[in-house]
Design a protein around this motif. Structure first.
Motif, PDB file in Angstrom:
ATOM      1  N   THR A 275     144.496  24.246 121.679  1.00 25.75           N
ATOM      2  CA  THR A 275     144.170  23.567 122.940  1.00 25.75           C
ATOM      3  C   THR A 275     142.991  24.250 123.642  1.00 25.75           C
ATOM      4  N   HIS A 276     142.601  25.458 123.196  1.00 24.32           N
ATOM      5  CA  HIS A 276     141.492  26.173 123.845  1.00 24.32           C
ATOM      6  C   HIS A 276     140.166  25.439 123.689  1.00 24.32           C
ATOM      7  N   ILE A 277     139.864  25.047 122.468  1.00 21.43           N
ATOM      8  CA  ILE A 277     138.568  24.409 122.229  1.00 21.43           C
ATOM      9  C   ILE A 277     138.625  23.556 120.978  1.00 21.43           C
ATOM     10  N   ARG A 278     137.827  22.502 120.996  1.00 20.54           N
ATOM     11  CA  ARG A 278     137.745  21.615 119.838  1.00 20.54           C
ATOM     12  C   ARG A 278     136.293  21.198 119.710  1.00 20.54           C
ATOM     13  N   LEU A 279     135.654  21.568 118.608  1.00 21.02           N
ATOM     14  CA  LEU A 279     134.228  21.300 118.419  1.00 21.02           C
ATOM     15  C   LEU A 279     134.001  20.510 117.142  1.00 21.02           C
ATOM     16  N   SER A 280     132.979  19.657 117.180  1.00 21.34           N
ATOM     17  CA  SER A 280     132.600  18.971 115.950  1.00 21.34           C
ATOM     18  C   SER A 280     131.799  19.939 115.088  1.00 21.34           C
ATOM     19  N   PHE A 281     131.615  19.588 113.854  1.00 23.75           N
ATOM     20  CA  PHE A 281     130.859  20.436 112.930  1.00 23.75           C
ATOM     21  C   PHE A 281     129.444  20.689 113.478  1.00 23.75           C
ATOM     22  N   ASP A 282     128.807  19.625 113.997  1.00 22.37           N
ATOM     23  CA  ASP A 282     127.457  19.764 114.567  1.00 22.37           C
ATOM     24  C   ASP A 282     127.424  20.743 115.738  1.00 22.37           C
ATOM     25  N   GLU A 283     128.456  20.653 116.576  1.00 20.09           N
ATOM     26  CA  GLU A 283     128.516  21.568 117.724  1.00 20.09           C
ATOM     27  C   GLU A 283     128.673  23.014 117.262  1.00 20.09           C
ATOM     28  N   VAL A 284     129.454  23.203 116.232  1.00 21.15           N
ATOM     29  CA  VAL A 284     129.638  24.558 115.697  1.00 21.15           C
ATOM     30  C   VAL A 284     128.296  25.093 115.192  1.00 21.15           C
ATOM     31  N   ILE A 285     127.574  24.254 114.461  1.00 18.72           N
ATOM     32  CA  ILE A 285     126.270  24.672 113.923  1.00 18.72           C
ATOM     33  C   ILE A 285     125.316  25.059 115.056  1.00 18.72           C
ATOM     34  N   SER A 286     125.285  24.239 116.118  1.00 14.19           N
ATOM     35  CA  SER A 286     124.346  24.511 117.209  1.00 14.19           C
ATOM     36  C   SER A 286     124.715  25.768 117.990  1.00 14.19           C
TER      37      SER A 286
ATOM     38  N   GLY B 116     128.446  32.366 118.384  1.00 14.56           N
ATOM     39  CA  GLY B 116     129.082  32.605 117.105  1.00 14.56           C
ATOM     40  C   GLY B 116     130.273  31.696 116.921  1.00 14.56           C
ATOM     41  N   LEU B 117     131.060  31.975 115.915  1.00 15.30           N
ATOM     42  CA  LEU B 117     132.174  31.083 115.599  1.00 15.30           C
ATOM     43  C   LEU B 117     133.483  31.571 116.208  1.00 15.30           C
ATOM     44  N   VAL B 118     133.420  31.934 117.498  1.00 14.19           N
ATOM     45  CA  VAL B 118     134.645  32.392 118.141  1.00 14.19           C
ATOM     46  C   VAL B 118     134.985  31.516 119.340  1.00 14.19           C
ATOM     47  N   CYS B 119     136.263  31.543 119.697  1.00 14.32           N
ATOM     48  CA  CYS B 119     136.756  30.760 120.833  1.00 14.32           C
ATOM     49  C   CYS B 119     136.238  31.356 122.138  1.00 14.32           C
ATOM     50  N   PRO B 120     135.640  30.534 123.010  1.00 13.61           N
ATOM     51  CA  PRO B 120     135.127  31.050 124.287  1.00 13.61           C
ATOM     52  C   PRO B 120     136.239  31.447 125.250  1.00 13.61           C
ATOM     53  N   VAL B 121     137.452  30.995 124.994  1.00 14.84           N
ATOM     54  CA  VAL B 121     138.573  31.326 125.894  1.00 14.84           C
ATOM     55  C   VAL B 121     139.192  32.670 125.527  1.00 14.84           C
ATOM     56  N   CYS B 122     139.540  32.840 124.244  1.00 14.50           N
ATOM     57  CA  CYS B 122     140.281  34.051 123.870  1.00 14.50           C
ATOM     58  C   CYS B 122     139.581  34.894 122.811  1.00 14.50           C
ATOM     59  N   GLY B 123     138.473  34.413 122.270  1.00 15.25           N
ATOM     60  CA  GLY B 123     137.734  35.243 121.309  1.00 15.25           C
ATOM     61  C   GLY B 123     138.239  35.167 119.877  1.00 15.25           C
ATOM     62  N   ALA B 124     139.269  34.353 119.652  1.00 14.71           N
ATOM     63  CA  ALA B 124     139.779  34.212 118.275  1.00 14.71           C
ATOM     64  C   ALA B 124     138.770  33.421 117.432  1.00 14.71           C
ATOM     65  N   MET B 125     138.931  33.496 116.126  1.00 18.37           N
ATOM     66  CA  MET B 125     138.052  32.749 115.223  1.00 18.37           C
ATOM     67  C   MET B 125     138.295  31.242 115.369  1.00 18.37           C
ATOM     68  N   LEU B 126     137.261  30.460 115.076  1.00 14.65           N
ATOM     69  CA  LEU B 126     137.446  29.015 114.996  1.00 14.65           C
ATOM     70  C   LEU B 126     137.786  28.664 113.554  1.00 14.65           C
ATOM     71  N   GLU B 127     138.634  27.656 113.390  1.00 14.79           N
ATOM     72  CA  GLU B 127     138.977  27.238 112.028  1.00 14.79           C
ATOM     73  C   GLU B 127     138.960  25.719 111.934  1.00 14.79           C
ATOM     74  N   PRO B 128     138.693  25.199 110.745  1.00 14.13           N
ATOM     75  CA  PRO B 128     138.673  23.738 110.623  1.00 14.13           C
ATOM     76  C   PRO B 128     140.060  23.148 110.847  1.00 14.13           C
ATOM     77  N   VAL B 129     140.093  21.980 111.477  1.00 13.21           N
ATOM     78  CA  VAL B 129     141.359  21.303 111.742  1.00 13.21           C
ATOM     79  C   VAL B 129     141.947  20.781 110.437  1.00 13.21           C
TER      80      VAL B 129
END
Ligand code: ZN
Length: 179
Positions: free
Chosen positions: A121-132, A138-151
Protein backbone atom coordinates in the motif's frame (compact mmCIF):
# COMPACT_ATOMS: atom_id res chain seq x y z
CA UNK A 1 -33.87 -11.38 -0.71
CA UNK A 2 -36.48 -9.78 1.50
CA UNK A 3 -37.05 -6.03 1.53
CA UNK A 4 -35.67 -6.00 5.07
CA UNK A 5 -32.45 -7.75 4.02
CA UNK A 6 -31.99 -5.22 1.23
CA UNK A 7 -32.35 -2.16 3.43
CA UNK A 8 -30.10 -3.68 6.12
CA UNK A 9 -27.47 -4.33 3.47
CA UNK A 10 -27.80 -0.84 1.96
CA UNK A 11 -27.54 0.88 5.35
CA UNK A 12 -24.60 -1.37 6.22
CA UNK A 13 -22.78 -0.24 3.07
CA UNK A 14 -23.07 3.39 4.22
CA UNK A 15 -22.37 2.69 7.91
CA UNK A 16 -19.73 0.04 7.16
CA UNK A 17 -21.30 -1.88 10.02
CA UNK A 18 -23.77 -4.68 9.45
CA UNK A 19 -24.92 -5.21 13.05
CA UNK A 20 -25.56 -1.49 13.52
CA UNK A 21 -27.63 -1.40 10.33
CA UNK A 22 -29.62 -4.42 11.47
CA UNK A 23 -30.29 -2.82 14.86
CA UNK A 24 -31.52 0.37 13.21
CA UNK A 25 -33.96 -1.52 11.04
CA UNK A 26 -35.15 -3.67 13.94
CA UNK A 27 -35.69 -0.68 16.23
CA UNK A 28 -37.68 1.29 13.68
CA UNK A 29 -41.43 1.30 14.16
CA UNK A 30 -43.14 1.28 10.77
CA UNK A 31 -39.81 2.45 9.37
CA UNK A 32 -39.66 5.50 11.65
CA UNK A 33 -36.91 6.14 14.20
CA UNK A 34 -36.60 8.74 16.92
CA UNK A 35 -33.03 10.00 17.13
CA UNK A 36 -32.64 10.17 20.93
CA UNK A 37 -34.07 6.71 21.36
CA UNK A 38 -31.79 5.38 18.63
CA UNK A 39 -28.79 6.97 20.35
CA UNK A 40 -29.56 5.05 23.52
CA UNK A 41 -30.16 1.78 21.78
CA UNK A 42 -27.16 1.94 19.47
CA UNK A 43 -24.95 3.46 22.18
CA UNK A 44 -23.53 6.00 19.76
CA UNK A 45 -22.39 9.54 20.62
CA UNK A 46 -24.96 12.12 19.36
CA UNK A 47 -22.65 13.73 16.77
CA UNK A 48 -21.55 10.37 15.38
CA UNK A 49 -25.13 9.22 14.98
CA UNK A 50 -26.12 12.53 13.37
CA UNK A 51 -23.25 12.29 10.87
CA UNK A 52 -24.21 8.72 10.07
CA UNK A 53 -27.83 9.72 9.49
CA UNK A 54 -26.75 12.57 7.20
CA UNK A 55 -24.61 10.17 5.17
CA UNK A 56 -27.60 7.83 4.86
CA UNK A 57 -29.78 10.77 3.88
CA UNK A 58 -27.27 11.77 1.17
CA UNK A 59 -27.92 8.36 -0.37
CA UNK A 60 -31.71 8.80 0.09
CA UNK A 61 -31.81 5.75 2.35
CA UNK A 62 -33.27 7.75 5.24
CA UNK A 63 -35.06 11.08 5.37
CA UNK A 64 -35.48 13.46 8.28
CA UNK A 65 -39.17 13.86 8.98
CA UNK A 66 -39.01 16.74 11.43
CA UNK A 67 -38.87 17.51 15.12
CA UNK A 68 -41.32 18.04 17.93
CA UNK A 69 -41.22 18.62 21.68
CA UNK A 70 -42.51 16.04 24.09
CA UNK A 71 -44.41 16.92 27.30
CA UNK A 72 -41.17 17.28 29.27
CA UNK A 73 -39.84 19.76 26.73
CA UNK A 74 -37.34 17.39 25.13
CA UNK A 75 -36.73 17.87 21.46
CA UNK A 76 -37.50 14.73 19.48
CA UNK A 77 -36.19 14.22 15.95
CA UNK A 78 -37.78 11.68 13.65
CA UNK A 79 -36.28 9.87 10.66
CA UNK A 80 -37.87 7.50 8.19
CA UNK A 81 -36.05 4.61 6.54
CA UNK A 82 -36.66 4.46 2.76
CA UNK A 83 -36.73 0.70 2.27
CA UNK A 84 -38.03 1.01 -1.27
CA UNK A 85 -34.84 2.75 -2.42
CA UNK A 86 -32.50 0.09 -1.01
CA UNK A 87 -32.43 -2.04 -4.12
CA UNK A 88 -31.61 0.74 -6.57
CA UNK A 89 -28.93 2.00 -4.17
CA UNK A 90 -27.30 -1.44 -3.98
CA UNK A 91 -27.48 -1.96 -7.73
CA UNK A 92 -25.81 1.41 -8.29
CA UNK A 93 -23.05 0.73 -5.76
CA UNK A 94 -22.38 -2.80 -7.03
CA UNK A 95 -22.14 -1.52 -10.60
CA UNK A 96 -19.69 1.19 -9.54
CA UNK A 97 -17.46 -1.36 -7.84
CA UNK A 98 -17.74 -3.61 -10.90
CA UNK A 99 -16.61 -0.77 -13.21
CA UNK A 100 -13.72 -0.05 -10.88
CA UNK A 101 -12.61 -3.68 -10.92
CA UNK A 102 -12.83 -3.88 -14.70
CA UNK A 103 -10.69 -0.74 -15.03
CA UNK A 104 -8.18 -2.22 -12.59
CA UNK A 105 -8.10 -5.46 -14.57
CA UNK A 106 -7.35 -3.56 -17.78
CA UNK A 107 -4.65 -1.59 -16.03
CA UNK A 108 -3.04 -4.72 -14.64
CA UNK A 109 -3.07 -6.55 -17.95
CA UNK A 110 -1.63 -3.62 -19.89
CA UNK A 111 1.60 -3.23 -18.00
CA UNK A 112 3.94 -4.34 -15.30
CA UNK A 113 3.67 -2.72 -11.87
CA UNK A 114 6.06 -2.45 -8.96
CA UNK A 115 5.14 -2.17 -5.28
CA UNK A 116 6.96 -1.81 -1.96
CA UNK A 117 8.16 -5.25 -0.89
CA UNK A 118 7.40 -4.52 2.76
CA UNK A 119 3.91 -3.05 2.30
CA UNK A 120 2.25 -2.87 -1.15
CA UNK A 121 0.00 0.00 0.00
CA UNK A 122 3.06 2.31 0.30
CA UNK A 123 3.64 2.79 -3.40
CA UNK A 124 2.64 1.41 -6.76
CA UNK A 125 4.60 2.39 -9.88
CA UNK A 126 4.39 1.42 -13.51
CA UNK A 127 7.48 0.04 -15.21
CA UNK A 128 8.01 3.40 -16.98
CA UNK A 129 7.82 5.27 -13.69
CA UNK A 130 10.39 2.94 -12.17
CA UNK A 131 12.74 3.55 -15.10
CA UNK A 132 12.37 7.33 -14.83
CA UNK A 133 13.23 7.16 -11.12
CA UNK A 134 16.29 4.98 -11.54
CA UNK A 135 18.78 7.84 -11.34
CA UNK A 136 17.22 9.77 -8.42
CA UNK A 137 15.52 7.69 -5.74
CA UNK A 138 16.60 4.32 -7.01
CA UNK A 139 14.42 1.28 -6.69
CA UNK A 140 13.37 1.81 -3.10
CA UNK A 141 10.09 2.70 -1.43
CA UNK A 142 9.89 6.44 -0.61
CA UNK A 143 7.87 5.65 2.53
CA UNK A 144 9.94 2.98 4.26
CA UNK A 145 13.04 2.45 2.11
CA UNK A 146 12.30 -1.19 1.32
CA UNK A 147 13.04 -2.58 -2.14
CA UNK A 148 10.43 -2.36 -4.87
CA UNK A 149 9.32 -5.63 -6.41
CA UNK A 150 7.16 -6.54 -9.38
CA UNK A 151 3.51 -7.23 -8.59
CA UNK A 152 2.42 -10.84 -8.79
CA UNK A 153 -0.01 -10.14 -11.62
CA UNK A 154 -1.55 -13.63 -11.75
CA UNK A 155 -2.54 -13.44 -8.13
CA UNK A 156 -4.12 -10.01 -8.50
CA UNK A 157 -5.96 -11.02 -11.66
CA UNK A 158 -7.27 -14.07 -9.84
CA UNK A 159 -8.53 -11.90 -6.95
CA UNK A 160 -10.20 -9.48 -9.36
CA UNK A 161 -11.89 -12.32 -11.26
CA UNK A 162 -13.14 -13.79 -7.99
CA UNK A 163 -14.60 -10.46 -6.87
CA UNK A 164 -16.21 -9.86 -10.26
CA UNK A 165 -17.78 -13.27 -10.04
CA UNK A 166 -19.27 -12.52 -6.62
CA UNK A 167 -20.56 -9.15 -7.85
CA UNK A 168 -22.09 -10.63 -10.99
CA UNK A 169 -23.96 -13.17 -8.88
CA UNK A 170 -25.17 -10.47 -6.48
CA UNK A 171 -26.32 -8.28 -9.39
CA UNK A 172 -28.09 -11.22 -10.96
CA UNK A 173 -30.01 -11.86 -7.74
CA UNK A 174 -30.91 -8.18 -7.30
CA UNK A 175 -31.87 -7.59 -10.92
CA UNK A 176 -33.78 -10.85 -11.15
CA UNK A 177 -36.17 -9.86 -8.39
CA UNK A 178 -39.50 -8.33 -9.17
CA UNK A 179 -39.53 -4.86 -7.66
ZN1 ZN B 1 7.43 0.80 1.84
Amino acid sequence: MSEEDLIVLALAVVARDLSLARKMVNFAKDGVLEEGEMQEKLKLPPTELRQLLYRMQDSNLVVQLGTKEDEAGNRLTYWRINSDLAKSFLLRRFKEVREMLIRRREEESSGEYYVCAADPTHIRLSFDEVISRMDESGLVCPVCGAMLEPVDRDKIMEEIEKMLDVLDKALEVLEGEAS
